[in-house]
Design a protein around this motif. Sequence first.
Motif, PDB file in Angstrom:
ATOM      1  N   LEU A  39       0.868  -1.167   0.000  1.00  0.00           N
ATOM      2  CA  LEU A  39       0.000   0.000   0.000  1.00  0.00           C
ATOM      3  C   LEU A  39       0.909   1.222   0.000  1.00  0.00           C
ATOM      4  N   THR A  40       0.798   2.036  -1.040  1.00  0.00           N
ATOM      5  CA  THR A  40       1.699   3.175  -1.216  1.00  0.00           C
ATOM      6  C   THR A  40       0.918   4.481  -1.183  1.00  0.00           C
ATOM      7  N   ARG A  41       1.332   5.373  -0.286  1.00  0.00           N
ATOM      8  CA  ARG A  41       0.752   6.721  -0.239  1.00  0.00           C
ATOM      9  C   ARG A  41       1.737   7.684  -0.899  1.00  0.00           C
ATOM     10  N   TYR A  42       1.197   8.532  -1.749  1.00  0.00           N
ATOM     11  CA  TYR A  42       2.083   9.436  -2.493  1.00  0.00           C
ATOM     12  C   TYR A  42       1.497  10.840  -2.536  1.00  0.00           C
ATOM     13  N   SER A  43       2.375  11.789  -2.795  1.00  0.00           N
ATOM     14  CA  SER A  43       1.951  13.168  -3.059  1.00  0.00           C
ATOM     15  C   SER A  43       2.862  13.725  -4.144  1.00  0.00           C
ATOM     16  N   GLY A  44       2.328  14.642  -4.922  1.00  0.00           N
ATOM     17  CA  GLY A  44       3.120  15.208  -6.003  1.00  0.00           C
ATOM     18  C   GLY A  44       2.315  16.212  -6.800  1.00  0.00           C
ATOM     19  N   GLU A  45       2.655  16.334  -8.064  1.00  0.00           N
ATOM     20  CA  GLU A  45       1.962  17.264  -8.946  1.00  0.00           C
ATOM     21  C   GLU A  45       1.738  16.625 -10.312  1.00  0.00           C
ATOM     22  N   ARG A  46       0.572  16.975 -10.882  1.00  0.00           N
ATOM     23  CA  ARG A  46       0.268  16.541 -12.243  1.00  0.00           C
ATOM     24  C   ARG A  46       0.503  17.714 -13.183  1.00  0.00           C
ATOM     25  N   GLY A  47       1.298  17.487 -14.229  1.00  0.00           N
ATOM     26  CA  GLY A  47       1.566  18.525 -15.200  1.00  0.00           C
ATOM     27  C   GLY A  47       0.715  18.329 -16.443  1.00  0.00           C
ATOM     28  N   VAL A  48      -0.036  19.369 -16.804  1.00  0.00           N
ATOM     29  CA  VAL A  48      -0.887  19.311 -17.997  1.00  0.00           C
ATOM     30  C   VAL A  48      -0.351  20.328 -19.004  1.00  0.00           C
ATOM     31  N   SER A  49       0.105  19.842 -20.104  1.00  0.00           N
ATOM     32  CA  SER A  49       0.713  20.723 -21.105  1.00  0.00           C
ATOM     33  C   SER A  49      -0.348  21.251 -22.076  1.00  0.00           C
ATOM     34  N   ARG A  50      -0.148  22.503 -22.528  1.00  0.00           N
ATOM     35  CA  ARG A  50      -1.052  23.113 -23.508  1.00  0.00           C
ATOM     36  C   ARG A  50      -0.235  24.040 -24.407  1.00  0.00           C
ATOM     37  N   SER A  51      -0.741  24.218 -25.605  1.00  0.00           N
ATOM     38  CA  SER A  51      -0.073  25.079 -26.577  1.00  0.00           C
ATOM     39  C   SER A  51      -0.583  26.511 -26.452  1.00  0.00           C
ATOM     40  N   VAL A  52       0.322  27.454 -26.528  1.00  0.00           N
ATOM     41  CA  VAL A  52      -0.016  28.880 -26.443  1.00  0.00           C
ATOM     42  C   VAL A  52       0.592  29.588 -27.661  1.00  0.00           C
ATOM     43  N   SER A  53      -0.194  30.440 -28.285  1.00  0.00           N
ATOM     44  CA  SER A  53       0.294  31.194 -29.438  1.00  0.00           C
ATOM     45  C   SER A  53       0.323  32.677 -29.110  1.00  0.00           C
ATOM     46  N   ARG A  54       1.292  33.385 -29.688  1.00  0.00           N
ATOM     47  CA  ARG A  54       1.359  34.825 -29.514  1.00  0.00           C
ATOM     48  C   ARG A  54       2.108  35.444 -30.700  1.00  0.00           C
ATOM     49  N   MET A  55       1.873  36.734 -30.900  1.00  0.00           N
ATOM     50  CA  MET A  55       2.520  37.455 -31.985  1.00  0.00           C
ATOM     51  C   MET A  55       3.823  38.066 -31.487  1.00  0.00           C
ATOM     52  N   VAL A  56       4.925  37.781 -32.204  1.00  0.00           N
ATOM     53  CA  VAL A  56       6.236  38.326 -31.870  1.00  0.00           C
ATOM     54  C   VAL A  56       6.824  38.932 -33.144  1.00  0.00           C
ATOM     55  N   ASN A  57       6.986  40.284 -33.112  1.00  0.00           N
ATOM     56  CA  ASN A  57       7.524  40.996 -34.280  1.00  0.00           C
ATOM     57  C   ASN A  57       6.747  40.676 -35.550  1.00  0.00           C
ATOM     58  N   GLY A  58       5.428  40.650 -35.388  1.00  0.00           N
ATOM     59  CA  GLY A  58       4.574  40.424 -36.545  1.00  0.00           C
ATOM     60  C   GLY A  58       4.452  38.975 -36.970  1.00  0.00           C
ATOM     61  N   ARG A  59       5.082  38.060 -36.243  1.00  0.00           N
ATOM     62  CA  ARG A  59       4.999  36.634 -36.574  1.00  0.00           C
ATOM     63  C   ARG A  59       4.376  35.867 -35.412  1.00  0.00           C
ATOM     64  N   ARG A  60       3.537  34.904 -35.740  1.00  0.00           N
ATOM     65  CA  ARG A  60       2.897  34.092 -34.696  1.00  0.00           C
ATOM     66  C   ARG A  60       3.818  32.948 -34.288  1.00  0.00           C
ATOM     67  N   GLU A  61       4.094  32.872 -32.992  1.00  0.00           N
ATOM     68  CA  GLU A  61       4.907  31.790 -32.449  1.00  0.00           C
ATOM     69  C   GLU A  61       4.070  30.941 -31.506  1.00  0.00           C
ATOM     70  N   THR A  62       4.275  29.637 -31.576  1.00  0.00           N
ATOM     71  CA  THR A  62       3.554  28.699 -30.715  1.00  0.00           C
ATOM     72  C   THR A  62       4.540  27.981 -29.809  1.00  0.00           C
ATOM     73  N   TYR A  63       4.213  27.930 -28.540  1.00  0.00           N
ATOM     74  CA  TYR A  63       5.072  27.234 -27.594  1.00  0.00           C
ATOM     75  C   TYR A  63       4.204  26.491 -26.591  1.00  0.00           C
ATOM     76  N   VAL A  64       4.836  25.631 -25.823  1.00  0.00           N
ATOM     77  CA  VAL A  64       4.111  24.776 -24.877  1.00  0.00           C
ATOM     78  C   VAL A  64       4.374  25.225 -23.450  1.00  0.00           C
ATOM     79  N   VAL A  65       3.315  25.348 -22.677  1.00  0.00           N
ATOM     80  CA  VAL A  65       3.434  25.625 -21.248  1.00  0.00           C
ATOM     81  C   VAL A  65       2.785  24.488 -20.477  1.00  0.00           C
ATOM     82  N   THR A  66       3.237  24.282 -19.259  1.00  0.00           N
ATOM     83  CA  THR A  66       2.708  23.202 -18.425  1.00  0.00           C
ATOM     84  C   THR A  66       2.115  23.792 -17.155  1.00  0.00           C
ATOM     85  N   ASP A  67       0.851  23.476 -16.898  1.00  0.00           N
ATOM     86  CA  ASP A  67       0.180  23.873 -15.663  1.00  0.00           C
ATOM     87  C   ASP A  67       0.288  22.726 -14.668  1.00  0.00           C
ATOM     88  N   TRP A  68       0.651  23.057 -13.428  1.00  0.00           N
ATOM     89  CA  TRP A  68       0.871  22.034 -12.405  1.00  0.00           C
ATOM     90  C   TRP A  68      -0.236  22.078 -11.360  1.00  0.00           C
TER      91      TRP A  68
END
Length: 359
Positions: free
Chosen positions: A170-199
Motif C-alpha cells: 500500500l503506497t501513499r504518495y503526493s506530487g503534482e500533475r503537469g498538464v501541457s497546452r499550446s499557447v500562441s502569440r505574436m512576436v515581431n509580426g509573426r505568430r509563435e507557438t510554444y508549450v506551457v505546463t500547468d501544475w
Amino acid sequence: MEEILTSEHTIQSKCPSCGGSVVYSPENEMLICSYCAQKYPLDLTPAVIHENDLDECLAHPELYEQAEDYKPEVTCGQCGATTTFPENTVSFDCAFCGTPIVLRDAVTKRSWKPEYILPFKIGKSACLGLFRKWVSSLWFAPNDFSKTLLADERMKGVYLPYWTYDADTLTRYSGERGVSRSVSRMVNGRRETYVVTDWYPVSGTVRHVFDDVLVPASESLPRDISSVLTNWDRKNYVAYSDQFVRGFLTELYRQDFKTCFLQAKKQMESYISALVRSEIGGSQQRVFSQTVKYSKIKFKHVLLPVWLSAYRYGNRVFIFAINGRTGQVIGQRPWSAWKIAMLIIACITALIVLFGLAS
C-alpha cells in the motif's frame, strides 16, 4: 561449524540394476544409468507452493534452524563462487571462471535447503549446438577467438540459487500533475507557438500485490547476464529432490533471505514508482513523497537451471549462459578493434563515393 570434505562425502548415485552411476537426463526428464542405460522416472508434477512467512522467520530464529541442512561445498579462490562438488570426481573447473578446483578445498557448511526446483529440460548436446551457432554469429570478434572456443567447449550444467518474494503493498504518495497546452502569440509580426505546463497538486494511494519477485542469491554471474536471464516458467516448479541435481553442479547462496529482501524491495519500489506516475496521469509528473507499506511478506528458496561456459581470451574471462528450460542464449564476447576500424573506414569511403557521384 566447518568440516573438511573427503571422498566419502561425495554423493553416490548407484543404479539398482548394475551399480553404475545414475544421473539426471534433461532430454528424457528422468534418471538414467551411465552404464546400463536403465531409466528411472521422476515425479515432475508441479508442486503446490508453500511460502515461508518472513516476519515469522525473523521473529522465531528456530524456524530458520529447522530449515537448514549441511551441504558439501567448495569456494573458488579466483571468483568466489560457491558450489557443490561434482559427484565421483576429485577435481573440476569452476563453471564461472574456469579455475581448477580440487577435492581438498571442499568443506561442509550449513545452508538453507532449496524448497523448489525447475529441472533442466535442455541437454548438453543441444547447448553445444546453440553455443556453436552463437560463436559463428560473432562478426566483429577477433579472428582467433572462435577457433579457441571451438577447440575448448567446456559447458557445465549449474543450478543457480534464487530467493523469491511475495508481498501486498500500500503506497501513499503526493506530487503534482503537469498538464501541457499550446499557447500562441505574436512576436515581431509573426505568430509563435510554444508549450506551457500547468501544475496541479495530487495525492493518493496505490495498492499492488507482488508475486514471485525473483532475486539472485549470489553475485557469481555478471549483472549483464543475470539481469537478462529472467525468462522462467515458474508455474512448473517441482518439489526439490537431490535426484534432479545428480550429474550437475549446484551453486549455494551467498546472500540469505533477509539480505535479498532488500533487493526485492528495490525491484518492487521501482515498479510502484511507475504505477504512481501512471496514477497521477497528465503530460508530466512530479513525485514529492512515496511511502510504501509492506504486508503478508512471503519467501521461498528455489534453484534454476543454467548451462555455463567460462572461457579466457587475453586477460579477461567471458561467460556464456543458456537458460536450461527455454534455450535462451546470453553471452559475453570480445570485440576486434581492427575489424570495427575497417568497417568505419569502409562506410566513410562509401559515403565519399556517393557524395562524389551526386555532385
